[in-house]
Scaffold this motif. Structure first.
Motif, PDB file in Angstrom:
ATOM      1  N   PRO A  33       0.852  -1.347   0.143  1.00 55.68           N
ATOM      2  CA  PRO A  33       0.148   0.044  -0.110  1.00 55.68           C
ATOM      3  C   PRO A  33       0.755   1.141   0.129  1.00 55.68           C
ATOM      4  O   PRO A  33       0.526   2.079  -0.819  1.00 55.68           O
ATOM      5  N   MET A  34       1.967   1.316   0.947  1.00 55.31           N
ATOM      6  CA  MET A  34       2.783   2.578   0.988  1.00 55.31           C
ATOM      7  C   MET A  34       3.400   2.691  -0.511  1.00 55.31           C
ATOM      8  O   MET A  34       3.516   3.801  -1.091  1.00 55.31           O
ATOM      9  N   ALA A  35       3.755   1.652  -1.111  1.00 58.02           N
ATOM     10  CA  ALA A  35       4.488   1.907  -2.215  1.00 58.02           C
ATOM     11  C   ALA A  35       3.550   2.330  -3.388  1.00 58.02           C
ATOM     12  O   ALA A  35       4.108   3.208  -4.073  1.00 58.02           O
ATOM     13  N   ARG A  36       2.165   1.867  -3.434  1.00 60.73           N
ATOM     14  CA  ARG A  36       1.222   2.459  -4.452  1.00 60.73           C
ATOM     15  C   ARG A  36       0.901   3.831  -4.293  1.00 60.73           C
ATOM     16  O   ARG A  36       0.891   4.679  -5.324  1.00 60.73           O
ATOM     17  N   PHE A  37       1.136   4.256  -2.878  1.00 60.18           N
ATOM     18  CA  PHE A  37       0.914   5.840  -2.431  1.00 60.18           C
ATOM     19  C   PHE A  37       2.058   6.764  -3.248  1.00 60.18           C
ATOM     20  O   PHE A  37       1.975   7.771  -3.611  1.00 60.18           O
ATOM     21  N   MET A  38       3.259   6.300  -3.064  1.00 63.37           N
ATOM     22  CA  MET A  38       4.382   7.043  -3.746  1.00 63.37           C
ATOM     23  C   MET A  38       4.721   6.481  -5.074  1.00 63.37           C
ATOM     24  O   MET A  38       5.957   7.525  -5.642  1.00 63.37           O
ATOM     25  N   GLN A  74       9.619  -7.824  -2.130  1.00 65.33           N
ATOM     26  CA  GLN A  74       8.520  -8.456  -2.919  1.00 65.33           C
ATOM     27  C   GLN A  74       7.310  -7.663  -2.669  1.00 65.33           C
ATOM     28  O   GLN A  74       6.365  -7.386  -3.845  1.00 65.33           O
ATOM     29  N   ALA A  75       6.778  -7.240  -1.637  1.00 66.93           N
ATOM     30  CA  ALA A  75       5.701  -6.621  -1.252  1.00 66.93           C
ATOM     31  C   ALA A  75       5.620  -5.108  -1.792  1.00 66.93           C
ATOM     32  O   ALA A  75       4.751  -4.802  -2.507  1.00 66.93           O
ATOM     33  N   VAL A  76       6.781  -4.248  -1.703  1.00 65.08           N
ATOM     34  CA  VAL A  76       7.017  -3.183  -2.403  1.00 65.08           C
ATOM     35  C   VAL A  76       6.813  -3.360  -3.992  1.00 65.08           C
ATOM     36  O   VAL A  76       6.163  -2.411  -4.515  1.00 65.08           O
ATOM     37  N   ALA A  77       7.520  -4.176  -4.726  1.00 64.08           N
ATOM     38  CA  ALA A  77       7.432  -4.573  -6.005  1.00 64.08           C
ATOM     39  C   ALA A  77       5.996  -4.499  -6.565  1.00 64.08           C
ATOM     40  O   ALA A  77       5.700  -4.126  -7.507  1.00 64.08           O
ATOM     41  N   ARG A  78       5.144  -5.068  -5.637  1.00 64.31           N
ATOM     42  CA  ARG A  78       3.739  -5.176  -6.340  1.00 64.31           C
ATOM     43  C   ARG A  78       3.088  -3.738  -6.427  1.00 64.31           C
ATOM     44  O   ARG A  78       2.001  -3.669  -6.860  1.00 64.31           O
ATOM     45  N   GLY A  79       3.505  -2.870  -5.580  1.00 67.79           N
ATOM     46  CA  GLY A  79       2.988  -1.347  -5.517  1.00 67.79           C
ATOM     47  C   GLY A  79       3.671  -0.383  -6.662  1.00 67.79           C
ATOM     48  O   GLY A  79       3.174   0.460  -6.742  1.00 67.79           O
ATOM     49  N   LEU A  80       4.527  -1.059  -7.462  1.00 68.85           N
ATOM     50  CA  LEU A  80       5.321  -0.096  -8.199  1.00 68.85           C
ATOM     51  C   LEU A  80       5.287  -0.336  -9.685  1.00 68.85           C
ATOM     52  O   LEU A  80       5.347  -1.494 -10.200  1.00 68.85           O
ATOM     53  N   MET A 223       8.562  10.558   8.147  1.00 70.03           N
ATOM     54  CA  MET A 223       8.010  12.152   7.400  1.00 70.03           C
ATOM     55  C   MET A 223       6.489  12.198   7.584  1.00 70.03           C
ATOM     56  O   MET A 223       5.720  13.079   7.666  1.00 70.03           O
ATOM     57  N   LEU A 224       5.884  10.826   7.871  1.00 69.53           N
ATOM     58  CA  LEU A 224       4.524  10.820   7.961  1.00 69.53           C
ATOM     59  C   LEU A 224       4.231  10.583   9.248  1.00 69.53           C
ATOM     60  O   LEU A 224       2.889  10.827   9.880  1.00 69.53           O
ATOM     61  N   GLY A 225       5.010  10.650  10.212  1.00 66.65           N
ATOM     62  CA  GLY A 225       4.808  10.798  11.675  1.00 66.65           C
ATOM     63  C   GLY A 225       4.099   9.479  12.104  1.00 66.65           C
ATOM     64  O   GLY A 225       3.654   9.359  13.298  1.00 66.65           O
ATOM     65  N   PHE A 226       4.450   8.280  11.747  1.00 62.91           N
ATOM     66  CA  PHE A 226       3.999   6.928  11.957  1.00 62.91           C
ATOM     67  C   PHE A 226       5.031   6.419  12.884  1.00 62.91           C
ATOM     68  O   PHE A 226       4.713   5.840  14.133  1.00 62.91           O
TER      69      PHE A 226
END
Length: 285
Positions: A33-38, A74-80, A223-226
């Motif tokens: 999900p985070m990869a998709r956002f960016m 692998q998770a990040v790759a799915r979002g890019l 940078m998102l404050g998480f």
């Protein structure tokens, strides 16, 4: 961004060619999900070994394993689809020598689809970087504060002040000679970062360095404050999503305890409601 408007992901040579041009935008990511956002906004998305501290609660990056990096890669790759994915080589996966580094770098790229690897170190890693590049592994270098060396550096301190600046400059020249396509400069004085940026031919990507670098990177949870365990000086919080998340969780807990959630609109009746226009179907009425 629509599917038809998406740009193709840059490769190592595309990034190298951005030297002196518009600033490169980079963030870390560890999940789909985070990869998709960016994806539409970043040139480079780094699957950082900071995942150990940010998502797994580790005290440092030293306990991050190859298996963890592969899973998150692998998770990040799915979002890019538009940004270049670079993946960190974890501690002890490359320091022993070029051959081990090649085996692990090739595994990371093969199993995640990353376009390049990042490793820490300058002069001492020159031979290894050259070995990898000659064998088809694009390398992003990382000098200055190198978190995997935190125990020998004496903590997360600014690097390159006073006489130590010469060593950081030597590191930058070494990774340039070795063929790295870019270099992360972490926690070095701004004047030194500017000198390095001016004197080497590959893009510099700053984190706690200088606005004059060829690009910038931050840990996305910072940078998102998480991530709120600590806040480095170089981090700007562009949002306080951690506070918003805690407030939402508190509201949820209160509604559950008050039995106001779930409300009638969140539960199901014994029978499904009739579809519009079908109530009298077949009766002639």
């Amino acid at each position: 961004m629509s599917a038809t408007a998406r740009k193709s992901a840059p490769n190592a040579e595309d990034i190298r060619a951005r030297k002196g041009g518009g600033p490169l935008v980079s963030l870390t990511a560890y999940t789909t999900p985070m990869a998709r956002f960016m994806d539409a906004h970043c040139d480079i998305v780094l699957v950082g070994d900071s995942v150990g501290m940010v998502l797994h609660g580790m005290a440092s990056t030293l306990s991050v394993t190859m298996e963890m990096m592969i899973m998150h890669g692998q998770a990040v790759a799915r979002g890019l689809s538009s940004a270049m994915m670079v993946i960190d080589m974890p501690f002890a996966s490359y320091e022993e020598g070029p051959a081990l580094a090649f085996r692990n770098a090739a595994r990371l790229m093969n199993e995640t689809g990353a376009a390049a690897v990042k490793l820490e170190g300058g002069v001492e890693m020159e031979e290894t970087i050259r070995f990898l590049v000659k064998r088809g592994i694009p390398v992003m270098a990382h000098i200055g504060l190198t978190p995997q060396s935190v125990n020998t550096l004496g903590g997360y301190k600014v690097q390159g002040r006073d006489d130590a600046a010469d060593q950081i400059m030597a590191d930058a020249k070494a990774i340039e000679r070795a063929g790295a396509f870019s270099v992360v400069l972490e926690k070095v004085p701004a004047s030194l970062a500017d000198r390095i940026t001016a004197e080497i031919s590959v893009p510099t990507i700053g984190i706690g360095a200088s606005a004059g670098c060829d690009g910038q990177i931050l840990v996305v949870d910072d940078m998102l404050g998480f991530f709120t365990a600590f806040k480095p000086k170089f981090v700007k919080r562009f949002a306080d999503l951690g506070d918003a998340a805690e407030a939402a969780i508190a509201e949820y807990a209160a509604e559950v305890r008050a039995r106001s959630f779930p409300a009638p609109e969140h539960v199901f009746a014994d029978q499904a409601p009739a579809k519009k226009g079908t109530a009298n179907k077949g009766t002639g009425k």
